[in-house]
Design an enzyme around this catalytic site. Sequence first.
Site, PDB file in Angstrom:
ATOM      1  N   HIS A  97     -29.007   2.592-140.150  1.00 26.63           N
ATOM      2  CA  HIS A  97     -29.278   2.986-138.663  1.00 26.63           C
ATOM      3  C   HIS A  97     -28.020   3.521-138.036  1.00 26.63           C
ATOM      4  CE1 HIS A  97     -30.099   2.641-134.510  1.00 26.63           C
ATOM      5  NE2 HIS A  97     -31.262   2.778-134.602  1.00 26.63           N
ATOM      6  N   GLU A 167     -33.787  10.009-137.164  1.00 27.28           N
ATOM      7  CA  GLU A 167     -33.294   9.662-135.672  1.00 27.28           C
ATOM      8  C   GLU A 167     -31.987  10.608-135.311  1.00 27.28           C
ATOM      9  OE1 GLU A 167     -34.706   5.445-134.524  1.00 27.28           O
ATOM     10  OE2 GLU A 167     -32.950   5.222-135.711  1.00 27.28           O
TER      11      GLU A 167
HETATM   12  P1  PGA Z   1     -34.559   3.908-128.669  1.00 25.29           P
HETATM   13  O1  PGA Z   1     -34.132   3.441-130.060  1.00 25.29           O
HETATM   14  O2  PGA Z   1     -36.223   3.906-128.709  1.00 25.29           O
HETATM   15  O3  PGA Z   1     -33.998   2.707-127.782  1.00 25.29           O
HETATM   16  O4  PGA Z   1     -33.976   5.331-128.533  1.00 25.29           O
HETATM   17  C1  PGA Z   1     -34.158   3.720-131.199  1.00 25.29           C
HETATM   18  C2  PGA Z   1     -33.721   3.429-132.501  1.00 25.29           C
HETATM   19  O5  PGA Z   1     -32.525   3.332-132.368  1.00 25.29           O
HETATM   20  O6  PGA Z   1     -34.448   3.194-133.455  1.00 25.29           O
END
Ligand code: PGA
Length: 255
Positions: A97, A167
């Site tokens: 992540h 992401e």
């Molecule tokens: P968020 O986070 O939906 O709060 O933007 C997503 C993530 O970091 O997996």
Amino acid sequence: MKQKQLIIGNWKMNPRTVLEAQKLFDDIKKEVAVFQGTDVAVCPPFVFLSGLSALNSGKEISLGAQNVSSEEEGACTGEISVGMLKTLSVKFAIIGHSERRAMGETDEMVSKKVVAAVKAGLTAVLCVGERERDHESAFLQILKEQIIASLSGISERQLKNVVIAYEPVWAIGAKAKGVVEPEALLETIIFIRKVLSDLYSQKTAHAMKILYGGSVDEKNAGSFLKEGGANGLLVGRASLNAKKFVEILKIADNI
Ligand code: PGA
């Protein structure tokens, strides 16, 4: 056959207490039985996994960890092994992540963790994403390098235990600069499949689940899944609100 959507809640370092965690989990669990076309998982902090696992005897919701050690056991203070997670019936492990990469996790470390998770039979949720989107599309090269490096120890056969979560770092969290447009998401997912197809095969690349994450909520979830072509979502903030998260599950299930 239609592929099931996979919706994963990433609770990050929330909520504050065991009781709050159990309440949030229960509130989601009450609603999930009706969803046929959607697989649901939540990734709470490690300390809550054991309690939630005990509440989840029917396995209505899959459990995931937010990180995992690449080592099997031994002198690794503060780490949690894949074996420990397996004893709690944990199915997923988020790996790489961006918030962990920002703490110093490198592609090499990510790659080792993916191997450890997959070997143990967990499904690795491998996160990739650019810090910024430039108009010349140099960010695609960054994505490609992240994918190649992170999957360097994974064979084609093992890839069925890997899910990719795209992401974009600039779209994550309370300080997000915005969300990715569905058309741009679709292009990026096609690009990721091309990278996977070059690394493995077209068939495997096509079968792979690619999720989207970054400021997903009940208002935009449908557009990422429909126009954006994502096979699921990794949801941060909105997964801490049972009502919003269940709303997202309903949307996914109706697609
Ligand atoms: P968020 O986070 O939906 O709060 O933007 C997503 C993530 O970091 O997996």
